[in-house]
Design a protein around this motif. Structure first.
Motif, PDB file in Angstrom:
ATOM      1  N   VAL A  71      35.091  49.578 -24.552  1.00 19.22           N
ATOM      2  CA  VAL A  71      33.765  50.069 -24.193  1.00 19.22           C
ATOM      3  C   VAL A  71      33.488  51.335 -24.996  1.00 19.22           C
ATOM      4  CG1 VAL A  71      32.263  50.856 -22.326  1.00 19.22           C
ATOM      5  CG2 VAL A  71      34.069  49.177 -21.846  1.00 19.22           C
ATOM      6  N   THR A  72      32.301  51.423 -25.601  1.00 16.96           N
ATOM      7  CA  THR A  72      31.927  52.588 -26.405  1.00 16.96           C
ATOM      8  C   THR A  72      30.680  53.251 -25.805  1.00 16.96           C
ATOM      9  OG1 THR A  72      32.803  51.597 -28.427  1.00 16.96           O
ATOM     10  CG2 THR A  72      31.248  53.418 -28.696  1.00 16.96           C
ATOM     11  N   LYS A  73      30.741  54.563 -25.658  1.00 18.11           N
ATOM     12  CA  LYS A  73      29.607  55.346 -25.174  1.00 18.11           C
ATOM     13  C   LYS A  73      29.531  56.633 -25.974  1.00 18.11           C
ATOM     14  CE  LYS A  73      28.373  52.921 -21.399  1.00 18.11           C
ATOM     15  NZ  LYS A  73      27.005  52.421 -21.130  1.00 18.11           N
ATOM     16  N   GLU A  74      28.340  57.222 -25.986  1.00 20.05           N
ATOM     17  CA  GLU A  74      28.211  58.549 -26.573  1.00 20.05           C
ATOM     18  C   GLU A  74      27.548  59.480 -25.568  1.00 20.05           C
ATOM     19  OE1 GLU A  74      24.297  58.983 -29.222  1.00 20.05           O
ATOM     20  OE2 GLU A  74      25.675  57.483 -30.061  1.00 20.05           O
ATOM     21  N   ALA A  75      27.886  60.763 -25.681  1.00 20.37           N
ATOM     22  CA  ALA A  75      27.360  61.760 -24.739  1.00 20.37           C
ATOM     23  C   ALA A  75      27.285  63.103 -25.439  1.00 20.37           C
ATOM     24  CB  ALA A  75      28.265  61.854 -23.502  1.00 20.37           C
ATOM     25  N   THR A  76      26.427  63.960 -24.934  1.00 23.53           N
ATOM     26  CA  THR A  76      26.316  65.321 -25.448  1.00 23.53           C
ATOM     27  C   THR A  76      26.900  66.283 -24.425  1.00 23.53           C
ATOM     28  OG1 THR A  76      24.100  65.562 -24.520  1.00 23.53           O
ATOM     29  CG2 THR A  76      24.261  64.783 -26.805  1.00 23.53           C
ATOM     30  N   GLY A  77      27.124  67.510 -24.870  1.00 29.70           N
ATOM     31  CA  GLY A  77      27.677  68.501 -23.956  1.00 29.70           C
ATOM     32  C   GLY A  77      27.597  69.897 -24.525  1.00 29.70           C
ATOM     33  N   ASP A  78      27.964  70.872 -23.698  1.00 34.16           N
ATOM     34  CA  ASP A  78      27.978  72.273 -24.107  1.00 34.16           C
ATOM     35  C   ASP A  78      29.303  72.557 -24.802  1.00 34.16           C
ATOM     36  OD1 ASP A  78      27.498  74.922 -24.464  1.00 34.16           O
ATOM     37  OD2 ASP A  78      27.826  75.487 -22.372  1.00 34.16           O
ATOM     38  N   GLY A  79      29.430  72.073 -26.018  1.00 37.63           N
ATOM     39  CA  GLY A  79      30.669  72.198 -26.758  1.00 37.63           C
ATOM     40  C   GLY A  79      31.331  70.842 -26.917  1.00 37.63           C
TER      41      GLY A  79
ATOM     42  N   VAL B 213      34.428  69.737 -26.339  1.00 38.35           N
ATOM     43  CA  VAL B 213      35.276  69.284 -25.230  1.00 38.35           C
ATOM     44  C   VAL B 213      34.419  68.752 -24.092  1.00 38.35           C
ATOM     45  CG1 VAL B 213      36.975  69.978 -23.490  1.00 38.35           C
ATOM     46  CG2 VAL B 213      37.157  70.854 -25.823  1.00 38.35           C
ATOM     47  N   ASP B 214      33.352  69.480 -23.755  1.00 35.70           N
ATOM     48  CA  ASP B 214      32.445  69.049 -22.696  1.00 35.70           C
ATOM     49  C   ASP B 214      31.805  67.709 -23.051  1.00 35.70           C
ATOM     50  OD1 ASP B 214      31.080  69.498 -20.196  1.00 35.70           O
ATOM     51  OD2 ASP B 214      29.273  69.978 -21.352  1.00 35.70           O
ATOM     52  N   ALA B 215      31.413  67.560 -24.317  1.00 36.88           N
ATOM     53  CA  ALA B 215      30.817  66.298 -24.752  1.00 36.88           C
ATOM     54  C   ALA B 215      31.828  65.155 -24.629  1.00 36.88           C
ATOM     55  CB  ALA B 215      30.333  66.421 -26.193  1.00 36.88           C
TER      56      ALA B 215
ATOM     57  N   THR C   4      27.175  74.890 -34.955  1.00 40.51           N
ATOM     58  CA  THR C   4      26.401  75.946 -34.303  1.00 40.51           C
ATOM     59  C   THR C   4      25.043  75.465 -33.815  1.00 40.51           C
ATOM     60  OG1 THR C   4      25.530  76.639 -36.460  1.00 40.51           O
ATOM     61  CG2 THR C   4      27.527  77.747 -35.653  1.00 40.51           C
ATOM     62  N   GLY C   5      24.553  74.356 -34.396  1.00 44.48           N
ATOM     63  CA  GLY C   5      23.211  73.884 -34.043  1.00 44.48           C
ATOM     64  C   GLY C   5      23.122  73.330 -32.649  1.00 44.48           C
ATOM     65  N   GLY C   6      24.104  72.535 -32.272  1.00 51.78           N
ATOM     66  CA  GLY C   6      24.139  71.946 -30.935  1.00 51.78           C
ATOM     67  C   GLY C   6      22.932  71.054 -30.666  1.00 51.78           C
ATOM     68  N   PRO C   7      22.914  70.267 -29.589  1.00 52.20           N
ATOM     69  CA  PRO C   7      24.089  70.109 -28.729  1.00 52.20           C
ATOM     70  C   PRO C   7      25.152  69.262 -29.424  1.00 52.20           C
ATOM     71  CG  PRO C   7      22.377  68.593 -28.034  1.00 52.20           C
ATOM     72  CD  PRO C   7      21.780  69.422 -29.141  1.00 52.20           C
ATOM     73  N   GLN C   8      26.414  69.455 -28.997  1.00 51.15           N
ATOM     74  CA  GLN C   8      27.510  68.708 -29.572  1.00 51.15           C
ATOM     75  C   GLN C   8      27.520  67.277 -29.007  1.00 51.15           C
ATOM     76  OE1 GLN C   8      27.872  71.987 -28.644  1.00 51.15           O
ATOM     77  NE2 GLN C   8      27.793  72.533 -30.806  1.00 51.15           N
ATOM     78  N   LYS C   9      27.979  66.327 -29.808  1.00 50.26           N
ATOM     79  CA  LYS C   9      27.947  64.919 -29.401  1.00 50.26           C
ATOM     80  C   LYS C   9      29.317  64.283 -29.600  1.00 50.26           C
ATOM     81  CE  LYS C   9      25.638  61.832 -31.873  1.00 50.26           C
ATOM     82  NZ  LYS C   9      24.487  61.046 -32.413  1.00 50.26           N
ATOM     83  N   ALA C  10      29.720  63.431 -28.659  1.00 46.31           N
ATOM     84  CA  ALA C  10      30.975  62.693 -28.749  1.00 46.31           C
ATOM     85  C   ALA C  10      30.695  61.206 -28.649  1.00 46.31           C
ATOM     86  CB  ALA C  10      31.931  63.121 -27.635  1.00 46.31           C
ATOM     87  N   ILE C  11      31.319  60.432 -29.530  1.00 44.58           N
ATOM     88  CA  ILE C  11      31.234  58.968 -29.496  1.00 44.58           C
ATOM     89  C   ILE C  11      32.645  58.466 -29.203  1.00 44.58           C
ATOM     90  CG2 ILE C  11      30.609  56.879 -30.747  1.00 44.58           C
ATOM     91  CD1 ILE C  11      28.922  58.747 -32.596  1.00 44.58           C
TER      92      ILE C  11
END
Length: 518
Positions: free
Chosen positions: A423-431, A433-435, A406-413
């Motif tokens: 190749v490895t990257k990380e990104a945030t998103g609005d939820g 799936v978006d991340a 619930t805190g957000g933003p969500q992060k994906a690695i």
């Protein structure tokens, strides 16, 4: 052309690889087309319309390669009433043991006025010219009157007579926009066959679209009116609402022989296998309640139905499931199952995998069995289809970690294999799936737009596999990818990457534009 024997032979003309592929997002790779053509040839399809050779170099190569490999079927290519189309089509199908050029032109007033800007006499000249040119290239020529069901009958008779006179051996009178009713369609064939003086020199064909849900009914009505070829697709795939469904046509004729005195040379035990193959290649899932090949076609939940089935299967089933390639019972597989049992299960479900693909699928099956209490047939199908989808892809998902809450933003690695490099990257998103999708874009930048994201559970329970469909659009191209996993986010990543890979493949192929017909 009326019935002359107790069981008249009906030719099955499958256009899954041509009209079916015109469904937005349903484009198939060369390998997928070759696999589908192989099963169509093996199951007894009389004519396979393998593609539209002028549409692109890829379509030409597919038609030519299918023509070279065909063992039994006639291989047809589609051509507009243009010399370049016809010549290109003739070049593609000449390698077949039995080849056909299928050329067409519009005949209805609305098409002549708004699409062709031609009058009736000019179109008659076009028919004479292009059918003659086709016949000079090959002996087997099919001519189609696009939008025949909205064409005045007198003019349609003139067109048909001209096409046959110039050498057309098959005359197709399609319900291009799905407008006709069965009584109208039957009457049209009866009138044409009766009034055209040389009608006995050609086979008449039906080609019906399902805009009003009447494609199968209209096709059978056309046969009752004298047609002896039915044009259809696996799963009813095709333009707009689709075409008449091959499996429904075949099983209607087989099941109701008492009032449909016809037969086909289709082996119906291939139907479910072909349906699954086309669904996997096109990305268009088969609805659960789809006749003949749907998951629920031979399923019974009602207590009354179950009671009747236990006493006599014919109380609620008019066909035997094994007749169309469905096993009556389902063997539950688990983590203690061995490779031999797994291979047998795959064969039962219609999959034949090579040793390497089998090893990869078995490993994923064991991983799945460790995570799930029960592994159902549908789980195995989803797992293997997902494995097939990622074979040969240049970019693959290796590992995914998502931080959500619930805190957000969500992060994906995310770690991906890109042309053999991890190749490895990380990104945030609005939820989450978006991340996840943003992480994919960080690794493989692109401008594609997400037009569809769809998730459904393969089986019951909280541990069910998720099967995800993703559709991407870029530069007028559309691609659909599918992925399956007990983790919805992993399935989502695989589906997105699958669609992205397909788009990349299509950018490399030349495509002068979307060509639609009949």
């Amino acid at each position: 052309m009326t019935a002359t024997s107790e069981k008249d032979q009906i030719r099955i003309f499958d256009t899954t690889l041509r009209d079916g592929e015109q469904s937005p997002g349903a484009s198939m790779t060369l390998e997928e087309k070759l696999q589908i053509a192989e099963i169509l040839d093996e199951m007894g399809v009389d004519i396979i319309e393998a593609g539209f050779p002028i549409a692109s170099n890829g379509d030409f190569e597919a038609v030519r390669e299918i023509a070279k490999r065909s063992q039994n079927s006639t291989i047809a290519g589609l051509a507009r009433a243009i010399h370049a189309d016809i010549d290109r089509c003739g070049e593609a199908v000449k390698y077949a043991g039995k080849g056909r050029i299928h050329t067409f032109v519009s005949t209805s007033p609305i098409h002549l006025q708004f699409q062709m800007n031609k009058n009736q006499e000019e179109v008659l000249e076009i028919i004479t010219d292009t059918v003659t040119r086709s016949r000079n290239l090959i002996d087997d020529v099919e001519w189609s009157a696009m939008d025949a069901t909205r064409t005045p009958i007198d003019y349609l008779c003139r067109c048909v007579e001209a096409a046959i006179k110039c050498g057309a051996t098959t005359i197709n009178l399609p319900d291009t926009v799905g407008y006709a009713t069965p009584d109208e369609y039957k009457a049209m064939f009866e009138q044409i066959i009766e009034r055209v003086p040389n009608s006995d020199q050609a086979i008449f064909s039906v080609h019906c679209h399902d805009d009003l849900g009447l494609a199968v009914a209209n096709s059978l009505a056309g046969v009752a009116g004298g047609a002896r070829q039915i044009e259809c697709t696996i799963n009813g795939l095709g333009e707009r609402a689709g075409n008449a469904s091959l499996e429904e046509i075949v099983m209607a004729i087989r099941t109701r022989g008492d009032i449909l005195p016809y037969e086909t040379q289709i082996d119906p035990q291939f139907l479910v296998r072909a349906s699954k193959m086309v669904a996997g290649a096109s990305g268009f899932a088969v609805q659960y309640n789809k006749a003949i090949v749907g998951k629920n076609a031979f399923a019974h939940e009602s207590g009354i139905h179950q009671d009747g089935m236990l006493k006599n299967a014919e109380t609620y089933e008019i066909m035997r499931p094994e007749d169309v390639g469905v096993k009556a019972t389902s063997l539950v597989m688990g983590k203690h199952s061995g490779r031999h049992a797994f291979r047998d299960k795959l064969r039962e479900l219609g999959f034949e995998l090579g040793d390497n693909a089998l090893q990869d699928a078995f490993r994923r099956f064991k991983d799945l069995a460790d995570r799930k209490k029960h592994v159902y047939d549908e789980d195995i199908e989803a797992l293997v289809e997902d494995e097939i989808n990622i074979l040969g892809e240049s970019t693959k998902v290796i590992a995914l970690t998502v931080i959500a809450g619930t805190g957000g933003p969500q992060k994906a690695i995310l770690t991906m294999d890109v042309d053999g490099q991890h190749v490895t990257k990380e990104a945030t998103g609005d939820g989450p799936v978006d991340a996840t999708f943003n992480a994919i874009k960080a690794i493989s930048p692109h401008e594609a737009t997400l037009s569809l994201y769809q998730v459904h559970a393969v089986t019951e329970g909280t541990d069910a596999q998720a099967e995800v469909s993703v559709r991407l659009e870029a530069d007028g191209r559309i691609a659909t990818g599918k992925g399956a996993d007990t983790d919805t986010l992993v399935a989502s990543a695989r589906a997105y990457v699958s669609a992205m890979n397909k788009l990349a493949q299509r950018r490399q192929a030349s495509n002068p534009g979307a060509l639609q017909a009949v």
